[in-house]
Design a protein around this motif. Sequence first.
Motif, PDB file in Angstrom:
ATOM      1  N   TRP A 137       0.840  -1.201   0.000  1.00 33.28           N
ATOM      2  CA  TRP A 137       0.000   0.000   0.000  1.00 33.28           C
ATOM      3  C   TRP A 137       0.877   1.253   0.000  1.00 33.28           C
ATOM      4  N   ARG A 140       2.298   1.948  -3.331  1.00 32.04           N
ATOM      5  CA  ARG A 140       1.300   2.361  -4.328  1.00 32.04           C
ATOM      6  C   ARG A 140       0.930   3.841  -4.188  1.00 32.04           C
ATOM      7  N   GLU A 141       0.828   4.282  -2.938  1.00 32.04           N
ATOM      8  CA  GLU A 141       0.388   5.641  -2.658  1.00 32.04           C
ATOM      9  C   GLU A 141       1.476   6.639  -3.039  1.00 32.04           C
ATOM     10  N   PRO A 144       1.864   8.209   1.208  1.00 27.99           N
ATOM     11  CA  PRO A 144       1.131   7.547   2.289  1.00 27.99           C
ATOM     12  C   PRO A 144       1.467   8.199   3.631  1.00 27.99           C
TER      13      PRO A 144
END
Length: 169
Positions: A137, A140-141, A144
């Motif tokens: 995650w 991907r961000e 984040p």
Amino acid sequence: TKCLHTLTQKRVSLLDKMKKLTSGYEQKMRDLESAMMRMRETESKSVDSTLEGHATQAAGSETSGRWTSSQSGTSLSESELQLPVTRTDILEVSKVARSKWDQIGVHLGFKLEEIEDYEVMHPKSMQQRLFSLLKDWASREVTPTVGMLLAACKEAGVEGAAIKALQKH
């Protein structure tokens, strides 16, 4: 020929059982996908209202700019919420929130098939599933943040434990 006939009957019986299992599995998958879509819609509304609530809190409260857990009373400041997620953050959260790893994944936007892949990759360790999922995650961000991670933990019901884990370091 009697033996062949018996084998044919067993084969037909097994094929029937497989069809029943397959159709049951397909229905469960459709049900899960529908539930996940409803959860995402609810999550979107909930995150919006949470953000609005924090904006209101910041405007007129002595504890402005803090995210306080109603479960534990612990909090993080607005500046801490804006910090980028680190590998240590991911490790600490994966230790305390492992039992909700799949729900956190849903709240971070992972699809059901992706979540199932983590279960296959790490069949014996929920902590490792969550750690891998959070690492993916974070990659991907674009940016984040601790706040984004905490919002997903809150939706999964582990906000207090996550705040405590993030405060320790």
